[in-house]
Design an enzyme around this catalytic site. Structure first.
Site, PDB file in Angstrom:
ATOM      1  N   THR A  75       2.288   0.921   8.161  1.00  0.00           N
ATOM      2  CA  THR A  75       3.015  -0.174   8.796  1.00  0.00           C
ATOM      3  C   THR A  75       2.044  -1.102   9.512  1.00  0.00           C
ATOM      4  O   THR A  75       0.922  -0.699   9.831  1.00  0.00           O
ATOM      5  CB  THR A  75       4.028   0.361   9.821  1.00  0.00           C
ATOM      6  OG1 THR A  75       3.315   0.860  10.960  1.00  0.00           O
ATOM      7  CG2 THR A  75       4.876   1.475   9.233  1.00  0.00           C
ATOM      8  N   GLU A 129     -12.257   1.166  18.318  1.00  0.00           N
ATOM      9  CA  GLU A 129     -13.300   1.311  17.310  1.00  0.00           C
ATOM     10  C   GLU A 129     -14.559   0.586  17.771  1.00  0.00           C
ATOM     11  O   GLU A 129     -14.467  -0.512  18.317  1.00  0.00           O
ATOM     12  CB  GLU A 129     -12.812   0.748  15.970  1.00  0.00           C
ATOM     13  CG  GLU A 129     -11.621   1.517  15.408  1.00  0.00           C
ATOM     14  CD  GLU A 129     -11.120   0.982  14.068  1.00  0.00           C
ATOM     15  OE1 GLU A 129     -11.748   0.045  13.532  1.00  0.00           O
ATOM     16  OE2 GLU A 129     -10.126   1.510  13.561  1.00  0.00           O
ATOM     17  N   HIS A 143     -13.287   3.531   9.299  1.00  0.00           N
ATOM     18  CA  HIS A 143     -12.518   2.375   8.833  1.00  0.00           C
ATOM     19  C   HIS A 143     -13.030   1.898   7.461  1.00  0.00           C
ATOM     20  O   HIS A 143     -13.439   0.749   7.287  1.00  0.00           O
ATOM     21  CB  HIS A 143     -12.578   1.238   9.848  1.00  0.00           C
ATOM     22  CG  HIS A 143     -11.387   0.329   9.780  1.00  0.00           C
ATOM     23  ND1 HIS A 143     -10.816  -0.248  10.881  1.00  0.00           N
ATOM     24  CD2 HIS A 143     -10.644  -0.098   8.728  1.00  0.00           C
ATOM     25  CE1 HIS A 143      -9.790  -1.000  10.521  1.00  0.00           C
ATOM     26  NE2 HIS A 143      -9.677  -0.926   9.207  1.00  0.00           N
ATOM     27  N   LEU A 144     -12.949   2.804   6.498  1.00  0.00           N
ATOM     28  CA  LEU A 144     -13.483   2.538   5.159  1.00  0.00           C
ATOM     29  C   LEU A 144     -12.420   2.120   4.147  1.00  0.00           C
ATOM     30  O   LEU A 144     -12.730   1.978   2.966  1.00  0.00           O
ATOM     31  CB  LEU A 144     -14.191   3.805   4.627  1.00  0.00           C
ATOM     32  CG  LEU A 144     -15.399   4.304   5.405  1.00  0.00           C
ATOM     33  CD1 LEU A 144     -15.941   5.580   4.770  1.00  0.00           C
ATOM     34  CD2 LEU A 144     -16.481   3.243   5.481  1.00  0.00           C
ATOM     35  N   ASP A 152      -8.632   7.149   9.419  1.00  0.00           N
ATOM     36  CA  ASP A 152      -9.623   6.131   9.079  1.00  0.00           C
ATOM     37  C   ASP A 152      -9.642   5.013  10.111  1.00  0.00           C
ATOM     38  O   ASP A 152     -10.556   4.201  10.142  1.00  0.00           O
ATOM     39  CB  ASP A 152      -9.330   5.554   7.690  1.00  0.00           C
ATOM     40  CG  ASP A 152     -10.387   4.569   7.219  1.00  0.00           C
ATOM     41  OD1 ASP A 152     -11.585   4.912   7.306  1.00  0.00           O
ATOM     42  OD2 ASP A 152     -10.028   3.463   6.777  1.00  0.00           O
ATOM     43  N   ASP A 182      11.258   2.360   5.412  1.00  0.00           N
ATOM     44  CA  ASP A 182      10.876   0.980   5.683  1.00  0.00           C
ATOM     45  C   ASP A 182      12.153   0.225   6.006  1.00  0.00           C
ATOM     46  O   ASP A 182      13.182   0.445   5.355  1.00  0.00           O
ATOM     47  CB  ASP A 182      10.193   0.343   4.468  1.00  0.00           C
ATOM     48  CG  ASP A 182       9.525  -0.980   4.811  1.00  0.00           C
ATOM     49  OD1 ASP A 182       8.281  -1.004   4.910  1.00  0.00           O
ATOM     50  OD2 ASP A 182      10.228  -1.982   5.005  1.00  0.00           O
ATOM     51  N   ALA A 241      -3.929   2.934   8.089  1.00  0.00           N
ATOM     52  CA  ALA A 241      -3.280   1.639   8.297  1.00  0.00           C
ATOM     53  C   ALA A 241      -3.867   0.916   9.502  1.00  0.00           C
ATOM     54  O   ALA A 241      -4.739   0.051   9.363  1.00  0.00           O
ATOM     55  CB  ALA A 241      -1.775   1.836   8.453  1.00  0.00           C
ATOM     56  N   ARG A 242      -3.405   1.262  10.697  1.00  0.00           N
ATOM     57  CA  ARG A 242      -3.861   0.628  11.925  1.00  0.00           C
ATOM     58  C   ARG A 242      -3.953   1.670  13.033  1.00  0.00           C
ATOM     59  O   ARG A 242      -3.059   2.492  13.202  1.00  0.00           O
ATOM     60  CB  ARG A 242      -2.891  -0.489  12.372  1.00  0.00           C
ATOM     61  CG  ARG A 242      -2.916  -1.738  11.506  1.00  0.00           C
ATOM     62  CD  ARG A 242      -4.226  -2.507  11.679  1.00  0.00           C
ATOM     63  NE  ARG A 242      -4.236  -3.742  10.902  1.00  0.00           N
ATOM     64  CZ  ARG A 242      -4.710  -3.838   9.679  1.00  0.00           C
ATOM     65  NH1 ARG A 242      -5.194  -2.762   9.069  1.00  0.00           N
ATOM     66  NH2 ARG A 242      -4.710  -4.991   9.049  1.00  0.00           N
ATOM     67  N   ILE A 293       0.834  -1.200   0.000  1.00  0.00           N
ATOM     68  CA  ILE A 293       0.000   0.000   0.000  1.00  0.00           C
ATOM     69  C   ILE A 293       0.867   1.247   0.000  1.00  0.00           C
ATOM     70  O   ILE A 293       0.601   2.202  -0.744  1.00  0.00           O
ATOM     71  CB  ILE A 293      -0.962  -0.014   1.200  1.00  0.00           C
ATOM     72  CG1 ILE A 293      -1.933  -1.195   1.074  1.00  0.00           C
ATOM     73  CG2 ILE A 293      -1.734   1.302   1.296  1.00  0.00           C
ATOM     74  CD1 ILE A 293      -2.808  -1.430   2.289  1.00  0.00           C
TER      75      ILE A 293
END
Length: 547
Positions: A203, A261, A279-280, A256, A171, A231-232, A152
């Site tokens: 990540t 959540e 979270h789309l 997002d 990275d 991502a997270r 991504i």
């Protein structure tokens, strides 16, 4: 014939290969109550779910025929993977199918953040025509920092280049050569902080990336920077981010994903400089079709060819091999974790595995994968498993070599794992001793004898009188109990090492205090997975002959 049960709303188009296959019967039972699902699950060979169906240990107790659980998506939080593992059920997901969707959502969030589109929309539909409050900024010639250059992150970088942005990429596995091919600049986290106008994170969420964007990091960033996280949740410390926005240092953020959540934090939801979506990232028609296509194709591969690509647990080894290699598997995983930490967390470019003694006559394929998984899991977390580890190595451009040596290393069995990145290298040697269990017997050039435990302290120092006492005394001052201590040296009076097992984790303050001891050159905490966590992730599914 194999019976497949689909319990959640999944695209018919994506399931077409299963519907059309002569060896599979697909049945839909959407929104089935748990009690009814438990009553029928015993009739099916595979189960396909999204996020609604909860695949619990209780449900799996009734799933006597079930061989595969497929999650039409990435996350498997709704599946008790450990229970499936114990039952011998392969759990698969579709990790790459949402790449484009997540990429495009990231760009949409970045554009919305730059031009304040959601805020302007809300005010306009309320009947207020206000052109003065929503002056934005252009992406053209701005610098974008991409933290995490996986699939991504790479796709985001490619598209951001089309806006005329300058791309900085970080990275652990990003090489200068790969960065040049992508037309971006390889950069450190600090350089990204100092030079970026926008920063987007891509990540996995690991112990190292949790809270990666925190107060300390935000203080290093350029004033007016904008953050995007698709991502997270948890990679960005939300409280630190809000503080930085309120202080005027960070211009805004588009999120997002969240630490909890559904998100209910009013500081995030009511801040005019923060854009939020529920979270789309993977929520497109195309992505949902792709995830269904991906898991359908893999189900066919598993049943027809016994081949697995995206399992989140591992296939079973033969009973004979399992009995022989079982003592080495946890040790191999821990060796991988150790050696990458000794490389100071850098991603290795080359990996060397050497087997000696009795091991040279065994099928060590599973053991090799375990060693490699231990290395990659440091940066890739639970996205790496024993099925996909070789694929991920190739994807990250890491070379590895395995040798079996007839020469005697002083042990009936011995494994040596070496990693290198440029001029930096690290090596760990280990064995399993009858009656004593696993032992780390070599770190770099030093001979030691220590049982691998969760908290290890690795100290490099000058071989001089009193050093052991000083280290022990300082740890005592911090109420840290030492389990065992081993010392290794190559020459009298030269550089030596200590390796200590500790009852608890030491923090950065303790490590700094240790390095203030005269003659002590380096102190590093090494953390290893516990036996329980390794066993929970070890799989006993149906035997897979070829993987």
């Amino acid at each position: 014939m194999y019976k497949i049960l689909v319990t959640d709303g999944i695209s018919d188009t994506g399931l077409k290969s299963l519907f059309d296959h002569p060896h599979f019967v697909v049945e839909r039972q959407p929104t089935l109550p748990t009690v009814e699902l438990k009553n029928i699950i015993g009739d099916y060979d595979a189960l396909i779910v999204r996020s609604q169906t909860k695949v619990t240990e209780e449900l799996l107790e009734a799933a006597d025929k079930l061989r595969v659980i497929a999650r039409a998506g990435v996350g498997v939080d709704n599946i008790d993977v450990n229970a499936a593992t114990r039952k011998g059920i392969i759990v698969i997901n579709a990790p790459g199918a949402n790449t484009i969707a997540a990429t495009e959502h990231t760009l949409a969030m970045m554009l919305s953040l730059a031009r304040k589109i959601p805020q302007a929309h809300e005010k306009t539909v309320s009947g207020i025509w206000d052109r003065n409050s929503f002056k934005g900024v252009e992406l053209y010639k701005k610098t974008l920092g991409v933290i995490g250059m996986g699939k991504i992150g790479v796709e985001v970088a490619k598209r951001a280049k089309s806006f005329g942005m300058n791309i900085l990429g970080f990275d652990p596995y990003l090489t200068e050569e790969r960065a040049n091919k992508l037309g971006i600049t390889k950069a450190s986290l600090d350089i990204i902080a100092q030079e970026s106008d926008f920063i987007t994170v891509h990540t996995p969420l690991t112990n190292d990336t949790r809270g990666l964007i925190n107060d300390e990091y935000l203080r290093k960033t350029k004033k007016g920077v904008r953050f995007v996280n698709c991502a997270r949740g948890g990679i960005i410390d939300e409280k630190a981010l809000v503080r930085a926005i309120q202080e005027g240092h960070v211009a805004g953020a588009a999120l997002d994903v969240f630490e909890k959540e559904p998100v209910a934090n009013p500081e995030l939801l009511q801040n005019p400089n923060i854009i939020v979506t529920p979270h789309l990232g993977a929520s497109t028609v195309e992505a949902q079709e792709k995830v269904a296509e991906e898991v359908s194709a893999e189900i066919i591969e598993i049943f027809e060819k016994q081949s697995i690509q995206n399992a989140v647990n591992m296939p079973q080894m033969s009973g004979e091999t399992q009995a022989k290699l079982q003592p080495y598997l946890l040790l191999g995983d821990q060796m991988g974790q150790l050696v990458v930490q000794l490389l100071k967390g850098n991603a290795p470019a080359k990996i060397e595995i050497n087997y000696y003694g009795d091991l040279i006559g065994e099928d060590t394929e599973l053991l090799t994968r375990t060693l490699l998984k231990g290395i990659l899991s440091y940066h890739l977390s639970d996205s790496v498993n024993l099925i996909n580890v070789l694929h991920l190595l190739k994807e990250q451009g890491v070379s590895y070599n395995v040798q079996k040596n007839a020469t005697n290393k002083g042990f009936a069995n011995y494994m040596e794992l070496s990693v290198s990145q440029g001029k930096d290298s690290a090596k760990v040697g280990a064995t399993v001793l009858n009656g004593y269990g696993a032992r780390i017997v070599k770190i770099n050039q030093y001979r030691i004898d220590i049982k691998p435990e969760k908290h290890l302290l690795y100290v490099k120092h000058q071989d001089m009188p009193g050093m052991i006492g000083k280290v022990g005394s300082l740890l005592g001052d911090y109420q840290i109990n030492i389990g065992t201590m081993q010392v290794g040296r190559t020459t009298i009076g030269g550089e030596a090492i200590m390796c200590l097992t500790l009852d608890k984790k030491v923090d950065a303050n303790v490590l700094r205090a240790l390095t203030l001891i005269d003659g002590l050159n380096e102190a590093q905490l090494l953390e290893l997975a516990s036996v329980d966590s390794f066993e929970a992730g070890r799989v006993k599914p149906q035997k897979v002959e070829s993987i």
